[in-house]
Design an enzyme around this catalytic site. Structure first.
Site, short mmCIF file in Angstrom:
data_model
loop_
_atom_site.label_atom_id
_atom_site.label_comp_id
_atom_site.label_asym_id
_atom_site.label_seq_id
_atom_site.Cartn_x
_atom_site.Cartn_y
_atom_site.Cartn_z
N ASP A 196 4.78 31.79 1.70
CA ASP A 196 3.64 31.27 0.98
C ASP A 196 3.21 29.59 1.12
OD1 ASP A 196 0.99 31.07 -0.01
OD2 ASP A 196 1.46 30.80 -2.15
N ARG B 45 3.83 32.87 -9.42
CA ARG B 45 3.10 34.30 -9.30
C ARG B 45 3.65 35.20 -8.32
NH1 ARG B 45 -1.80 31.26 -8.46
NH2 ARG B 45 -2.09 31.32 -5.73
N LEU B 46 3.54 36.72 -8.83
CA LEU B 46 4.83 37.66 -8.03
C LEU B 46 3.17 38.20 -6.66
CD1 LEU B 46 6.35 39.12 -10.63
CD2 LEU B 46 7.08 37.65 -8.47
N SER B 47 2.08 37.89 -7.30
CA SER B 47 0.80 38.54 -6.66
C SER B 47 0.91 40.01 -5.14
CB SER B 47 1.12 37.38 -5.50
OG SER B 47 0.77 36.46 -6.03
N GLY C 291 -0.90 27.90 5.56
CA GLY C 291 -2.41 26.85 5.33
C GLY C 291 -2.36 25.81 4.85
N ARG D 244 -5.82 25.95 9.84
CA ARG D 244 -4.15 27.24 9.20
C ARG D 244 -4.11 28.37 10.23
NH1 ARG D 244 -5.21 28.08 4.38
NH2 ARG D 244 -4.82 30.03 3.90
N ASN E 83 -5.56 39.82 0.58
CA ASN E 83 -5.62 38.86 2.19
C ASN E 83 -7.06 39.25 2.37
OD1 ASN E 83 -2.07 38.54 2.27
ND2 ASN E 83 -3.47 36.66 1.02
N TRP E 84 -7.87 40.38 2.37
CA TRP E 84 -9.41 40.71 3.30
C TRP E 84 -9.76 39.64 2.55
CZ3 TRP E 84 -8.35 43.23 7.59
CH2 TRP E 84 -7.08 44.60 7.74
N TRP F 49 1.12 23.98 5.02
CA TRP F 49 1.65 23.25 5.56
C TRP F 49 1.27 22.64 7.04
CZ3 TRP F 49 3.16 24.11 10.56
CH2 TRP F 49 4.02 23.27 11.63
N ARG G 86 -9.99 37.16 3.43
CA ARG G 86 -9.61 35.80 3.87
C ARG G 86 -11.23 35.73 4.99
NH1 ARG G 86 -4.21 32.88 3.78
NH2 ARG G 86 -3.29 33.60 1.31
#
Ligand code: IPE
Ligand code: MG
Length: 227
Positions: free
Chosen positions: A12, A176-178, A15, A25, A60-61, A17, A63
């Protein structure tokens, strides 16, 4: 030194960074994805048997389509001819786990090609979790009617070849574990790092393994005093 058999990484911070240096991103994703091979090689050199990396979640869809489109080209960048040769040279076997019916056909074909080309490697197993989520994985396994126990469920899950996670690393400051390898991480040691994934180095990996080696794993018991 006691080393983990299976390291899982929630990579993670790509973006943030990129943003830190006024870049898009997608630039963060490119550098981040390119970082996986170096870290995989180091993990293999360190004697890790399984490395599992979360490159795209079923959530992640949500986004922007620009970002998603870019992320869908990542397998092509990660597993071009040169990179596949690199993995073969390092005897690393690539396995992709994720939904097989939603990502573009081309994206899936690069993942399948990487699996095919490295199928005879018998060193470290690098599992790419792309369009993956634990809830999807469990839901899918539960469609097998015969399941009556936890062990049977695990045997029907797409990651049934993976041993339990020993060390779960998440970069990028979030804790978090997401929806990542939830059952497999039941007794994982957790390590949350501030470093953003594109700047995660071999030394960070070595430090993480050393941190793990000092943990006192009890699995609910009271055994195993360390120093
Ligand atoms: C992780 O980086 C890579 C993927 C989820 C694909 P992010 O894209 O989540 O980066 P941040 O969290 O916005 O910095
Ligand atoms: Mg993130």
């Amino acid at each position: 030194m006691e080393i983990p058999n299976h390291i899982a990484i929630i990579l993670d911070g790509n973006g943030r960074w990129a943003k830190k240096q006024n870049k898009a991103r997608t630039y963060g994703h490119k550098i981040g994805m390119q970082n996986i091979d170096e870290i995989a090689k180091e993990a293999s050199n360190q004697g890790i048997k399984y490395l599992s990396v979360f490159t795209f979640s079923t959530e992640n869809w949500n986004r922007s389509s620009d970002e998603i489109n870019f992320l869908m080209t990542m397998p092509e960048i990660m597993f071009n001819e040169n990179r596949i040769e690199f993995y073969k040279r390092n005897n690393i076997k690539i396995i992709w786990i994720g939904r097989k019916n939603i990502m573009p056909r081309e994206t899936i074909s690069f993942l399948e090609k990487a699996m095919f080309e490295t199928k005879n490697c018998d060193g470290m197993i690098l599992t790419i979790l792309m369009d993956y989520g634990s809830q999807w994985e469990i839901d899918t396994a539960l469609k097998v009617n015969s399941i009556k126990s936890y062990e049977e469920l695990r045997a029907k899950m797409s990651t049934n070849f993976l041993p339990n996670v020993d060390l779960l690393i998440r970069t990028g400051q979030e804790k978090r574990l997401s929806n990542f390898l939830l059952l497999q991480s039941s007794y994982a040691e957790l390590l949350f790092l501030d470093v953003f994934w594109p700047e995660f180095t071999n030394q960070n990996l070595i430090d993480s393994i050393e941190d793990y080696s000092k943990r006192n794993r009890r699995f609910g018991g009271v055994i195993n005093e360390k120093n």
